[in-house]
Motif scaffolding. Structure first.
Motif, short mmCIF file in Angstrom:
data_model
loop_
_atom_site.label_atom_id
_atom_site.label_comp_id
_atom_site.label_asym_id
_atom_site.label_seq_id
_atom_site.Cartn_x
_atom_site.Cartn_y
_atom_site.Cartn_z
N THR A 11 -28.74 31.69 2.12
CA THR A 11 -29.06 33.08 2.41
C THR A 11 -29.15 33.90 1.12
O THR A 11 -28.62 33.49 0.08
CB THR A 11 -27.98 33.71 3.33
OG1 THR A 11 -28.37 35.04 3.66
CG2 THR A 11 -26.63 33.75 2.62
N HIS B 156 -25.58 26.47 5.07
CA HIS B 156 -26.53 27.55 5.28
C HIS B 156 -26.94 28.13 3.92
O HIS B 156 -26.17 28.10 2.96
CB HIS B 156 -25.91 28.65 6.14
CG HIS B 156 -25.33 28.16 7.43
ND1 HIS B 156 -26.08 27.99 8.57
CD2 HIS B 156 -24.07 27.77 7.74
CE1 HIS B 156 -25.31 27.53 9.54
NE2 HIS B 156 -24.08 27.39 9.06
N ASN C 263 -34.25 26.58 2.98
CA ASN C 263 -34.20 26.66 4.45
C ASN C 263 -35.28 25.81 5.11
O ASN C 263 -35.16 25.43 6.28
CB ASN C 263 -34.31 28.12 4.89
CG ASN C 263 -32.98 28.86 4.80
OD1 ASN C 263 -31.93 28.27 5.04
ND2 ASN C 263 -33.02 30.14 4.45
#
Length: 445
Positions: free
Chosen positions: A67, A65, A40
């Motif tokens: 996560t 993304h 990130n």
């Protein structure tokens, strides 16, 4: 399409990033918070050319993304890709614990129909186990597919975006159609097959390439005894379309996270159905022995290695990666230390990873550059064919060494470079270039 990739190792991270590059919405999931935090921040946990730039580009575009929240990632996805590790057990069998856990986690998180794809390298029948686990923990419908990866570390991005073929194994027409569409911009060579055949294609491919490497190394060993040049032999063989030139480069054998693991796993698969895979067993044996030819050549050049100073160029199992898993350098360096040699090492990328892998890092002298690794050495061994090594002028190299002895484990230097130097040169399967004078038959460069 909306994709979720579980696992951010080489396969998962590269696949997820490249799918986002194709315009898909991709979420990459990993349980390691430190790795997700790093990603990130735009930092990449592996060295892979071109990957960092693609991550930055697609994160900025909002398509990529990272996560640790598997549940939300599964629920938002149409297609879920399992790309977790399958490390070897002591028996050689693939450890499927991470696969089974991923299947259970997916099942518990499902909120509707999903296509679940296994991209990890798994034994035949594993996808059926994945289906059984999901059925056990989920009431929702799903389709199972096997889409094995064929990536080469160091060129994984290029291989993903320009594949030779895509293999899709499934019993679901919907999975075939959606996965074919997902890959249609990459290649028209899409092979549709059953799940078990797709699982076997991956193992068979890696086993064949491993066999090709061990074969040319056996030829190289014979060439040394009869005075032939394996580079010329391989060139002559490679023009035959039935053989091909790739993977005919003689050296100190294969390493890395795939070939050693997958050959052993396939041998275990064969044993489990009471088949004695003698050919592949020999491939593994040849590869193990081949790396120690470096030690034999050092003995030939120096006699006893007790008290000698040996330089090592290259620690990664191949260039353009920082991966040292099952690198030939590990066993070679451990053997040199056992024989009483002082070892100085350098690799442009893999030094930190190698420190963590080697038995006793304190026994090794870690150089800051290639020339420093050679200073005061009685011999220098080239173990990884990084381009910067073969570009160093040999006369400059000789001036910093105690003795001008070069063991080229990857045949990186040309005959012209050697003939114009003062080095005593040892290669793999090539004539002793320091003793050959010929004005009628040109040597291979």
């Amino acid at each position: 399409m909306k994709l979720t990739v579980i696992g951010t190792g080489y396969v998962g991270l590269v696949s997820g990033v490249c799918f986002s590059e194709l315009g898909n919405e991709v979420v990459c999931v990993d349980k390691l918070e430190s790795k997700i935090e790093m990603l990130n921040k735009g930092e990449v946990p592996i060295y892979e050319p071109g990957l960092e730039e693609l991550i930055a580009k697609n994160k900025l575009a909002g398509r990529l993304h990272f996560t640790t929240d598997l549940t939300s990632a599964v629920q938002r996805a149409d297609i879920i890709i399992i790309a977790v590790g399958t490390p070897p057990l002591p028996t050689g069998e693939a450890n499927l614990a991470y696969i089974h856990q991923a299947a259970e986690d997916i099942a518990l998180a499902m909120n509707g129909y999903k296509i679940i794809v296994t991209k990890s390298t798994v034994p035949v029948g594993t996808n059926e186990q994945v289906g059984e686990i999901i059925n056990r923990y989920s009431k929702f419908p799903f389709a199972i597919a096997s889409v094995p990866e064929f990536l080469r570390e160091g060129s994984a991005v290029q291989d993903t975006l320009n594949p030779d073929r895509i293999v899709i194994g499934s019993a679901s027409r919907d999975a075939y159609e959606k996965l074919s569409a997902l890959h249609s911009d990459l290649t028209s060579n899409i092979i549709l097959t059953d799940v078990r055949s797709a699982e076997m294609i991956k193992y068979a491919s890696n086993a064949f390439l491993s066999t090709k490497i061990s074969f040319i190394n056996e030829i190289a060993n014979i060439c040394e005894k009869v005075g032939a040049d394996v580079t010329r032999v391989a060139e002559g063989m490679g023009y035959d379309k039935r053989i091909g030139a790739s993977f005919l480069q003689a050296g100190i054998g294969y390493g890395g996270s795939c070939f050693p693991k997958d050959t052993q796993a396939l041998i275990h698969i064969a044993n489990s159905v009471e088949y004695d895979f003698k050919l592949l067993q020999s491939v593994v044996e040849v590869n193990t022995k081949q790396r120690f030819n470096i030690i034999d050549k050092l003995h030939e050049a120096l006699g006893s290695l007790q008290g000698s100073r040996i330089g090592i160029w290259g620690l990664a199992f191949k260039p353009n990666t920082d991966d040292v898993r099952d690198s030939p350098a590990i066993e070679i360096i451990n053997k040199l230390l056992e024989l009483g040699a002082t070892v100085q090492v350098y690799d442009p990328i893999a030094m930190d990873n190698f420190r963590r892998e080697i038995t006793d890092a304190s026994m090794i002298q870690w150089a800051e550059n290639a020339m420093q690794a050679a200073v005061g050495c009685d011999a220098l061994c080239l173990l990884t064919e990084w381009s910067e090594f073969s570009s160093i002028h040999l006369n400059d190299l000789a001036r910093v060494m105690n003795q001008s002895i070069l063991i080229d484990g990857r045949n990186s230097y040309s005959s012209e470079q050697i003939m114009n130097s003062t080095f005593e040169y040892y290669s793999v399967g090539r004539p002793n270039l320091t003793k050959i004078v010929s004005d009628t038959v040109p040597l291979a460069n």
